[in-house]
Every structure is written in C-alpha cells, then in structure tokens.
Write a protein that holds these residues in place. Structure first.
Motif, PDB file in Angstrom:
ATOM      1  N   VAL A 100      -1.026   3.978  -0.609  1.00 56.36           N
ATOM      2  CA  VAL A 100      -1.690   5.140  -0.510  1.00 56.36           C
ATOM      3  C   VAL A 100      -2.041   6.284   0.028  1.00 56.36           C
ATOM      4  O   VAL A 100      -2.774   7.345  -0.974  1.00 56.36           O
ATOM      5  CB  VAL A 100      -3.406   3.994   0.175  1.00 56.36           C
ATOM      6  CG1 VAL A 100      -3.935   3.197  -0.359  1.00 56.36           C
ATOM      7  CG2 VAL A 100      -3.103   3.904   1.454  1.00 56.36           C
ATOM      8  N   GLN A 101      -0.729   6.716   0.929  1.00 51.30           N
ATOM      9  CA  GLN A 101      -0.882   7.732   1.769  1.00 51.30           C
ATOM     10  C   GLN A 101       0.842   8.699   1.330  1.00 51.30           C
ATOM     11  O   GLN A 101       0.982   9.151   1.253  1.00 51.30           O
ATOM     12  CB  GLN A 101      -0.194   7.668   3.053  1.00 51.30           C
ATOM     13  CG  GLN A 101      -1.924   7.134   4.119  1.00 51.30           C
ATOM     14  CD  GLN A 101      -2.928   8.305   3.675  1.00 51.30           C
ATOM     15  OE1 GLN A 101      -3.032   9.239   3.415  1.00 51.30           O
ATOM     16  NE2 GLN A 101      -3.563   7.399   3.545  1.00 51.30           N
TER      17      GLN A 101
ATOM     18  N   TYR B 265      -4.058   7.409  -2.906  1.00 57.04           N
ATOM     19  CA  TYR B 265      -4.940   8.222  -3.605  1.00 57.04           C
ATOM     20  C   TYR B 265      -4.732   9.409  -4.483  1.00 57.04           C
ATOM     21  O   TYR B 265      -6.601  10.164  -4.407  1.00 57.04           O
ATOM     22  CB  TYR B 265      -5.836   8.129  -1.957  1.00 57.04           C
ATOM     23  CG  TYR B 265      -6.151   6.803  -1.221  1.00 57.04           C
ATOM     24  CD1 TYR B 265      -6.193   5.340  -2.225  1.00 57.04           C
ATOM     25  CD2 TYR B 265      -6.238   6.928  -0.026  1.00 57.04           C
ATOM     26  CE1 TYR B 265      -7.053   4.888  -1.672  1.00 57.04           C
ATOM     27  CE2 TYR B 265      -6.252   5.728   0.705  1.00 57.04           C
ATOM     28  CZ  TYR B 265      -7.231   4.733  -0.165  1.00 57.04           C
ATOM     29  OH  TYR B 265      -6.975   3.349   0.166  1.00 57.04           O
ATOM     30  N   TYR B 266      -3.445  10.104  -3.656  1.00 59.32           N
ATOM     31  CA  TYR B 266      -3.498  11.754  -4.119  1.00 59.32           C
ATOM     32  C   TYR B 266      -3.025  11.487  -5.599  1.00 59.32           C
ATOM     33  O   TYR B 266      -2.016  12.596  -6.381  1.00 59.32           O
ATOM     34  CB  TYR B 266      -3.257  12.648  -3.185  1.00 59.32           C
ATOM     35  CG  TYR B 266      -3.071  11.884  -2.276  1.00 59.32           C
ATOM     36  CD1 TYR B 266      -3.970  12.916  -1.294  1.00 59.32           C
ATOM     37  CD2 TYR B 266      -1.948  11.390  -1.895  1.00 59.32           C
ATOM     38  CE1 TYR B 266      -3.938  12.733  -0.172  1.00 59.32           C
ATOM     39  CE2 TYR B 266      -2.385  11.291   0.094  1.00 59.32           C
ATOM     40  CZ  TYR B 266      -3.361  12.213   0.672  1.00 59.32           C
ATOM     41  OH  TYR B 266      -3.152  11.898   2.242  1.00 59.32           O
TER      42      TYR B 266
ATOM     43  N   HIS C 192      -0.890  -0.692  -4.123  1.00 65.53           N
ATOM     44  CA  HIS C 192      -1.927   0.342  -4.966  1.00 65.53           C
ATOM     45  C   HIS C 192      -0.877   1.330  -5.157  1.00 65.53           C
ATOM     46  O   HIS C 192      -0.508   2.030  -4.174  1.00 65.53           O
ATOM     47  CB  HIS C 192      -2.786   0.398  -3.291  1.00 65.53           C
ATOM     48  CG  HIS C 192      -4.068   1.008  -4.057  1.00 65.53           C
ATOM     49  ND1 HIS C 192      -4.410   2.140  -4.068  1.00 65.53           N
ATOM     50  CD2 HIS C 192      -5.420   0.470  -3.600  1.00 65.53           C
ATOM     51  CE1 HIS C 192      -5.153   2.282  -4.372  1.00 65.53           C
ATOM     52  NE2 HIS C 192      -6.110   1.065  -4.380  1.00 65.53           N
TER      53      HIS C 192
ATOM     54  N   HIS D  83      -6.549   4.758  -8.669  1.00 61.50           N
ATOM     55  CA  HIS D  83      -7.881   5.552  -8.171  1.00 61.50           C
ATOM     56  C   HIS D  83      -7.304   6.723  -9.688  1.00 61.50           C
ATOM     57  O   HIS D  83      -7.019   8.245  -8.783  1.00 61.50           O
ATOM     58  CB  HIS D  83      -8.286   6.093  -7.000  1.00 61.50           C
ATOM     59  CG  HIS D  83      -9.137   5.273  -6.324  1.00 61.50           C
ATOM     60  ND1 HIS D  83      -8.852   5.798  -4.928  1.00 61.50           N
ATOM     61  CD2 HIS D  83      -8.741   3.203  -6.596  1.00 61.50           C
ATOM     62  CE1 HIS D  83      -9.399   4.426  -3.832  1.00 61.50           C
ATOM     63  NE2 HIS D  83      -8.967   3.178  -5.025  1.00 61.50           N
TER      64      HIS D  83
ATOM     65  N   SER E  44       0.183  13.712 -10.690  1.00 58.10           N
ATOM     66  CA  SER E  44      -0.541  12.514 -10.726  1.00 58.10           C
ATOM     67  C   SER E  44       0.381  11.747 -11.556  1.00 58.10           C
ATOM     68  O   SER E  44       0.906  10.358 -11.167  1.00 58.10           O
ATOM     69  CB  SER E  44      -1.527  12.519 -10.646  1.00 58.10           C
ATOM     70  OG  SER E  44      -2.595  13.673 -10.045  1.00 58.10           O
TER      71      SER E  44
ATOM     72  N   GLU F  46       0.819  -1.127  -0.148  1.00 60.64           N
ATOM     73  CA  GLU F  46       0.176   0.006   0.060  1.00 60.64           C
ATOM     74  C   GLU F  46       0.408   1.438  -0.392  1.00 60.64           C
ATOM     75  O   GLU F  46       1.728   1.655   0.782  1.00 60.64           O
ATOM     76  CB  GLU F  46      -0.689   0.041   1.089  1.00 60.64           C
ATOM     77  CG  GLU F  46      -1.403  -1.552   1.340  1.00 60.64           C
ATOM     78  CD  GLU F  46      -2.368  -1.404   0.116  1.00 60.64           C
ATOM     79  OE1 GLU F  46      -3.298  -0.464   0.084  1.00 60.64           O
ATOM     80  OE2 GLU F  46      -3.281  -2.160  -0.268  1.00 60.64           O
TER      81      GLU F  46
END
Length: 276
Positions: free
Chosen positions: A40-41, A70-71, A67, A107, A85, A38
């Motif tokens: 994600v952060q 998220y940003y 993963h 995402h 991104s 992860e």
C-alpha cells in the motif's frame, strides 16, 4: 463444498521476525491459511523475494493475495498520474505472479470532475492496457481485483465492479464487505451479493476484505475498526457462506489483524466449519 481461506491484511502483529516470509510462517502457526501482502505504501519487494515468499507459502499451505499501492488514480485529469498508476499496478502484478498470489486489490480511482460514466470508461481503457502489458510479460495467473469502495467520491460501487469485470477479462470484483455496507447506507445482504458474483460472473473464487467501520454524524466512514463493532456484523456473512457451495478468501483488515481473524475463525467453527 464451501472452502474458506482466512487471514490478516499484512504481516501479523505478533510476528517475531521481520518481513513477509516470517509473516506467512506466523499465519500458519496461528492456524490461519491466508495472508494479503501489503504494497500500500509502494512496491518495495523484489521479484526474488516474492519468489521466496511464494515457495514458503506453498509449502505451508497459505493462500496469498496482494494489495496494490494506495497512490493509484486511473481517472486522474493528469496523464502522468494515470501512467504512474498503471506502472504501480503492473509492478504489483509482477510480484504477485512471482509469489503465486491469485489476485491484487486495487483502489482504481476517484470520479473527480468526471461523471461516473466517464470515469468508468477511463478505468476500462486503463485496465485493458494493463492486462495487455501483463500478457506481454507472461503474467497470466493474477486477477486484477477492482475493490468496492466506501467513499461516494470513489469508483467502486458493487454495480460498477461487477459491470467492469464482465467487460474486461482478467478483472474481478475485490469485495470489501464493510465498504459495500457503507456505500449502501449501512445495509448489506451478503447472500444476494455472493449469488450475484457466482451467477453473473461465474466466479469460482471470491476475494474479499472484512472489517468494521466507524460512524460519524450518522454515516459510516472509511475508518477501520475492530470487528466487535459489528458494522457490519460478521456472523451473517459466515452463515451465508456456509449455506452455499463457494470458495472465498476473507482478509481481515481490522486494526487488530490476526486477533480479529481468529475471532472470525471461532465464529466459523461455532457454525460447524473447520478451517483447512
């Protein structure tokens, strides 16, 4: 012959040490054979650590996926956000390549003020650019997984992720079964989706997430719940997989992580499948 890789989204909660290397060791101890790393952060793992993680995972026979943060919003109206991104995705892919992970879950964006078609074109353009930059860096073993999303404001219907995977080589759908269930109004035909992925895209491996979602005001929302909530149920997915010649990674994104992954394993075993 069905081949299933099953494990938690991130380091198992019961891991005694710290870090992803210890997490992979715990996954093996639990009798599972996959883990999603992860980021994600944010992408905070060094390439050197990723290589070490890859060595341990190969030695133990644990399949890795990753993963992305998220940003990420490839449909942002602000060019700087789109650029940042893209960098986060490339940084994620670089670590995924170093550790031998096969795919990254992304995402990719929100429609915002754009129409779904306009957002689609922005996502396509960005993924083509990202793919070319990955090729320049020799990152050739990692698939860009466009995740199916629960929120109606997000890019990520089943049709969108299949369509963009047809148009951009190196891109695959990263199926979140619960997100798709929610996006389809609380309905899902697992077999139909598996058949579309293999028939339309010729996938030899499916990357996916599984969890249950919370219901609010008569609608399923993207708040993850233990799989005992049965929203959606796991057993019909297990049956659909075992009726087909398919290879799949099932990453458990329940808040109970390995505890629910082990329940998923028990369901598979009750149907006659032994996790390798």
């Amino acid at each position: 012959m069905t081949k299933i890789f099953l494990g938690p989204a991130g380091i198992p909660l019961s891991t005694r040490g710290k870090g992803s290397v210890e997490g992979v060791k715990r996954v093996k101890e639990l009798g599972l054979n996959a883990m999603e790393v992860e980021f994600v952060q944010g992408v905070k793992m060094s390439v050197e650590t990723a290589k070490e993680l890859g060595e341990v995972s190969r030695e133990l026979g644990v399949r890795l996926s990753v993963h992305a943060p998220y940003y990420i919003n490839l449909c942002s109206s602000e060019p700087d956000k789109v650029s940042a991104s893209k960098k986060r995705i490339i940084d994620t892919a670089e670590r995924a390549h170093a550790m031998g992970a096969d795919a990254i879950a992304i995402h990719v964006g929100f429609y915002g003020d754009l129409s779904p078609k306009e957002c689609y074109q922005m996502v396509k353009s960005a993924l083509l650019e990202i793919r070319d930059q990955m090729a320049e860096r020799g990152i050739d073993s990692v698939k860009l997984g466009v995740e199916t999303m629960a929120k109606e404001t997000a890019f990520g219907t089943l049709d969108e992720v299949i369509s963009i995977s047809k148009e951009v080589s190196g891109v695959i759908p990263y199926i979140d079964w619960a997100h798709t269930f929610a996006r389809q109004g609380g309905k899902i035909d697992y077999g139909e989706i598996i058949d579309r992925l293999t028939r339309e895209l010729g996938l030899n491996h499916i990357n996916s997430h599984f969890e249950s979602l919370q219901m609010r005001k008569g609608k399923f929302v993207d708040v993850h719940e233990p799989i005992s909530k049965n929203s959606p149920p796991f057993e019909p997915l297990a049956k659909a997989l075992l009726e087909r010649d398919v290879s799949i990674t099932l990453v458990c994104e329940s808040p109970r992580l390995e505890e629910d992954a082990l329940i998923m394993k028990q369901v598979l075993e009750s149907l006659g499948y032994k996790l390798g």
